[in-house]
Enzyme design. Structure first.
Site, PDB file in Angstrom:
ATOM      1  N   ASP A 111       0.914  -1.023  -0.216  1.00  0.00           N
ATOM      2  CA  ASP A 111       0.066   0.159  -0.212  1.00  0.00           C
ATOM      3  C   ASP A 111       0.885   1.378   0.068  1.00  0.00           C
ATOM      4  O   ASP A 111       1.633   1.639   0.945  1.00  0.00           O
ATOM      5  CB  ASP A 111      -0.914  -0.079   1.356  1.00  0.00           C
ATOM      6  CG  ASP A 111      -2.258   0.725   1.144  1.00  0.00           C
ATOM      7  OD1 ASP A 111      -2.235   1.676   0.411  1.00  0.00           O
ATOM      8  OD2 ASP A 111      -3.320   0.090   1.471  1.00  0.00           O
ATOM      9  N   ASP A 220      -2.858   4.685  -2.382  1.00  0.00           N
ATOM     10  CA  ASP A 220      -3.930   5.538  -1.570  1.00  0.00           C
ATOM     11  C   ASP A 220      -4.050   6.815  -2.362  1.00  0.00           C
ATOM     12  O   ASP A 220      -3.099   7.584  -2.576  1.00  0.00           O
ATOM     13  CB  ASP A 220      -3.051   5.591  -0.177  1.00  0.00           C
ATOM     14  CG  ASP A 220      -4.200   6.115   0.857  1.00  0.00           C
ATOM     15  OD1 ASP A 220      -5.043   5.512   0.989  1.00  0.00           O
ATOM     16  OD2 ASP A 220      -3.982   7.272   1.377  1.00  0.00           O
ATOM     17  N   GLU A 279      -6.002   4.056  -5.870  1.00  0.00           N
ATOM     18  CA  GLU A 279      -7.390   4.543  -5.253  1.00  0.00           C
ATOM     19  C   GLU A 279      -7.948   5.864  -5.717  1.00  0.00           C
ATOM     20  O   GLU A 279      -7.078   6.958  -5.836  1.00  0.00           O
ATOM     21  CB  GLU A 279      -7.129   4.616  -3.691  1.00  0.00           C
ATOM     22  CG  GLU A 279      -8.537   4.415  -3.134  1.00  0.00           C
ATOM     23  CD  GLU A 279      -8.464   5.104  -1.594  1.00  0.00           C
ATOM     24  OE1 GLU A 279      -9.324   4.667  -0.886  1.00  0.00           O
ATOM     25  OE2 GLU A 279      -7.500   5.827  -1.301  1.00  0.00           O
ATOM     26  N   HIS A 353     -11.364  -1.860   3.528  1.00  0.00           N
ATOM     27  CA  HIS A 353     -11.385  -1.703   4.959  1.00  0.00           C
ATOM     28  C   HIS A 353     -12.130  -0.087   5.231  1.00  0.00           C
ATOM     29  O   HIS A 353     -12.038   0.308   6.437  1.00  0.00           O
ATOM     30  CB  HIS A 353      -9.968  -1.460   5.445  1.00  0.00           C
ATOM     31  CG  HIS A 353      -9.161  -0.234   4.434  1.00  0.00           C
ATOM     32  ND1 HIS A 353      -8.925  -0.359   3.066  1.00  0.00           N
ATOM     33  CD2 HIS A 353      -8.660   0.981   5.004  1.00  0.00           C
ATOM     34  CE1 HIS A 353      -8.301   0.449   2.793  1.00  0.00           C
ATOM     35  NE2 HIS A 353      -8.224   1.397   3.935  1.00  0.00           N
ATOM     36  N   ASP A 354     -12.658   0.677   4.213  1.00  0.00           N
ATOM     37  CA  ASP A 354     -13.089   1.955   4.444  1.00  0.00           C
ATOM     38  C   ASP A 354     -14.656   1.758   4.166  1.00  0.00           C
ATOM     39  O   ASP A 354     -15.357   2.787   4.217  1.00  0.00           O
ATOM     40  CB  ASP A 354     -12.622   2.984   3.351  1.00  0.00           C
ATOM     41  CG  ASP A 354     -11.392   3.113   3.687  1.00  0.00           C
ATOM     42  OD1 ASP A 354     -10.860   3.140   4.646  1.00  0.00           O
ATOM     43  OD2 ASP A 354     -10.590   3.636   2.537  1.00  0.00           O
TER      44      ASP A 354
HETATM   45  C1  NOJ Z   1      -7.924   5.982   1.820  1.00  0.00           C
HETATM   46  C2  NOJ Z   1      -7.681   4.901   2.846  1.00  0.00           C
HETATM   47  O1  NOJ Z   1      -8.407   3.674   2.357  1.00  0.00           O
HETATM   48  C3  NOJ Z   1      -8.240   5.226   4.282  1.00  0.00           C
HETATM   49  O2  NOJ Z   1      -8.164   4.266   5.061  1.00  0.00           O
HETATM   50  C4  NOJ Z   1      -7.325   6.402   4.605  1.00  0.00           C
HETATM   51  O3  NOJ Z   1      -7.983   6.971   5.829  1.00  0.00           O
HETATM   52  C5  NOJ Z   1      -7.318   7.628   3.679  1.00  0.00           C
HETATM   53  N1  NOJ Z   1      -6.986   7.287   2.300  1.00  0.00           N
HETATM   54  C6  NOJ Z   1      -6.255   8.294   4.209  1.00  0.00           C
HETATM   55  O4  NOJ Z   1      -4.873   7.829   3.880  1.00  0.00           O
END
Ligand code: NOJ
Length: 681
Positions: A111, A220, A279, A353-354
């Site tokens: 990541d 990310d 992402e 995970h989000d």
């Molecule tokens: C996206 C990540 O998936 C998330 O978990 C994180 O809080 C934010 N980016 C900031 O890095």
């Protein structure tokens, strides 16, 4: 007939990273190792589960961040890109993990969190030390917009923090009297990508991991690296009492993002055979997406498009907007088609995970339906085109945290900030407080972060019995766990895990259909049934019919389709007993997969007189049988084919047939084939 995958496109060109099944690990919650007392997962723990992942059908492991971090945002705040967070292990553990993966023919995806660092990173400590620091310009520092009458310095713009929208995205630094940009939290200062030294430092980090044996990166929020100059105030969209406003339009896919990604490609990615996924929240324009993932653009292999997981998001994540199955279908179908038609490549994911758990969000997670619902999702995911990502626990149908849990059990910074804001604004308003809790129950990131359920033993096999897990384990682990589902003998049924395992195997065996094939949605207007046909370049067809409702209903198959057999259903282990054409009854949340046949209207009289239409070449050497589907044979006919059969003309791509275009298919049923042969020979 559905339009074939485009002839000149590289969409169907096989690549290992297209066929790979990627499994996302949330390292704090995946697996602790024996003897560890931290209650956190670890890299040794991950290594101990590689045989498990292999048996599920996983090719690539993506772990959320494992680098050194104060964990303000669970590792998405990195303090050293070349060191490992002590609870997770050491660099030696990572080397060992890569070696163990390699032994099994698997790979590791890191990541890469480089939109921002931790405020404890040495670069930031140096940057904030003085205005003259050589690293001052590595971050985004601005003077206050103004100073109020009572001496309070105002942030440079009204941008809201992403993980706490009650707060400013700018953090004031007393020592130097300036603000720094920190889009997510004050502990995550944004790097200044305008500075070439910053970019060079990022390329260096990437080389470090690729040379160590990582196969690539999940990047990310990589589309946030370029901000609109001037940092203009955002439009006011949040209601009264909200001083700060979401400002995505000023930093999502900003003006220099493509320059930076192209430079990254030139300087790093072009030198390795990588898997990369960016992402990219907040972007949904086809052409803009294609600038990154189009075969010719080649910036990144693929991105995460958020339309599906943001289906219930209005302006900010911790809020709700109504949605329905038709909208869900249209989002999925749209991106399936865009990538085929515009020669791009996409990821397929429904959890991470989000986001809350998919079984709770898109189907029904009640004890009665969770098992069927999770398999409905598995059937969809394993039959969609693109690179498939599975999130830990999705393969056993884990669901959201129970509504009965105290708020203290929620550990995520976003949830904590949100709850603080709700309490600040509505301390005396029980209705608003209850609504705030409802948002947490439906949207909190914590739902997908609870420790993994390995078995029915104490701590679910996640960590040793004596250790205290960093986050509470869900109450249902005794019945819903990996061990039970792998071993389950459910008679004429499969556990969620067994169903995923079989789906992944089928996907790999029929990669030309499910990974690379054409996609055509059927019954677009149907409010509950998501039905689609996947067709390989050679014409092999599979029909997927998914009932996204808790009701029994009947689905009408289009006249030009039928199936040879229903190979799979989320209700039974073997083939499903259903009609092969026309009206198909579906149980609640039922999904079925059938081997499809396209019916072409033909008329006996034409075949009887076929030679008079010039089809006598049919039995000659230049004609040969191609694909066989049940009682229909496809024959490739070259040469001068005339009407009236031109309506079944099929422009097959020359590379697969080795002949010039156009070529023609003549569809003849088995019985007629014999007759034709007889007539023509
Ligand atoms: C996206 C990540 O998936 C998330 O978990 C994180 O809080 C934010 N980016 C900031 O890095």
């Amino acid at each position: 007939m559905s339009s074939p995958v485009h002839q000149n496109s590289s969409f169907s060109t096989p690549q290992w990273w297209k066929e790979a099944v990627v499994y996302q690990i949330y390292p704090s919650s995946f697996q602790s190792h024996s003897g560890a007392t931290t209650g956190w997962g670890s890299i040794q723990g991950i290594a101990s589960r590689l045989d498990y992942l292999k048996s599920l059908g996983v090719d690539v492991v993506w772990s959320s961040p494992i680098c050194k971090s104060p964990q303000a945002d669970m590792g998405y705040d990195i303090a050293d890109y070349k060191q490992i967070y002590h609870r997770y292990g050491t660099l030696q553990d990572v080397d060992n993990l890569i070696a163990e993966l390699t032994k099994r023919g698997m790979k590791l995806m890191m990541d890469l969190v480089v939109n921002h660092t931790s405020n404890e990173h040495a670069w930031f400590l140096e940057s904030r030390s003085s205005k003259d620091s050589p690293k001052r310009d590595w971050y985004i520092w601005k003077k206050p917009k103004s100073v109020s009458a009572d001496g309070v310095p105002e942030p440079p713009s009204n941008w809201a923090q992403i993980l706490g929208e009650a707060n400013s995205a700018w953090t004031y630094d007393e020592k130097t009297g300036e603000y720094y940009l920190s889009l997510f939290t004050p502990e995550q200062p944004d790097l200044n990508w305008e500075n070439p030294e910053v970019r060079a430092a990022v390329w260096d980090v990437m080389h470090f991991w690729l040379q160590r044996g990582a196969a690539g990166f999940r990047m990310d929020v990589i589309n946030l690296i370029s901000k609109v100059p001037g940092y203009p105030d955002a439009e006011v969209v949040l209601g009264a009492g909200c001083k700060f406003q979401p400002a995505f339009k000023y930093f999502v896919n900003g003006p220099k993002m493509h320059d930076y990604l192209q430079e990254m490609h030139r300087e790093v990615l072009s030198k390795y055979d990588t898997i990369t996924v960016g992402e990219m929240p907040g972007i949904s324009d086809d052409d803009e997406v294609l600038r990154t993932v189009g075969a010719k653009a080649g910036e990144l292999r693929m991105i995460f498009i958020f339309d599906l997981v943001d289906i219930d998001k209005p302006h900010v994540r911790m809020a709700l907007k109504p949605w329905d199955v038709k909208e869900m279908k249209s989002i999925i179908s749209r991106w399936q088609r865009v990538m085929i038609e515009k020669d791009g490549w996409n990821s397929v994911f429904i959890e991470n995970h989000d986001n809350p758990r998919s079984v709770s969000r898109y189907v029904d997670d009640s004890d009665e339906w969770r098992h069927i619902g999770a398999k409905l999702i598995a059937l969809m995911q394993t039959t969609l085109g693109g690179t498939l990502f599975i999130y830990q626990g999705e393969e056993i149908g884990l669901r959201n945290i129970s509504k009965s849990w105290d708020i203290e059990e929620f550990k995520d910074i976003e949830t904590i900030n949100y709850w603080a804001k709700v309490n600040d604004l509505y301390a005396d308003n029980p209705e608003e407080l209850a609504y705030g809790r409802k948002i947490i129950d439906m949207k909190a990131r914590d739902h997908s972060r609870t420790p993994m359920h390995w078995n029915a033993e104490e701590n679910a096999g996640f960590c040793d019995a004596g250790a205290k897990p960093w986050m509470r384990i869900m109450d249902d682990y005794k019945t819903v766990n990996v061990d039970a589902q792998m071993k389950a003998d459910l008679g004429d049924d499969l556990s969620v895990w067994q169903f995923w395992q079989r789906g992944l195997k089928d996907r790999k065996e029929h990669a030309d259909v499910f990974v690379y094939g054409d996609f055509e949605e059927l019954s677009v207007e149907h409010p509950n049934v998501f039905a689609y046909v996947r067709t390989s370049i050679k014409g092999e067809k599979w029909l997927v019919v998914l009932n996204y409702s808790g009701q029994e209903l009947e689905w009408l198959m289009p006249d030009n389709l039928s199936v040879q057999f229903w190979a799979c259903s989320n209700y039974v282990k073997g083939r499903a007993e259903k009609p092969l054409k026309k009206t198909i009854p579906l149980k609640p949340w039922e999904g079925i997969l059938g081997r499809g046949v396209e019916c072409v209207e033909y008329d006996d009289a034409k075949f009887a007189k076929a030679d008079s239409f010039g089809y006598d070449k049919l039995s000659k050497p230049q004609s040969r049988p191609t694909t066989e589907i049940s009682d229909v044979k496809f024959w490739l006919v070259t040469g001068d084919v005339k009407p009236p059969l031109k309506e079944i003309k099929y422009e097959a791509p020359s590379q697969s047939w080795g002949v010039g275009s156009p070529v023609y298919f003549l569809l003849i049923r088995e019985g007629d084939l014999k007759r034709c042969k007889k007539d023509f020979q």
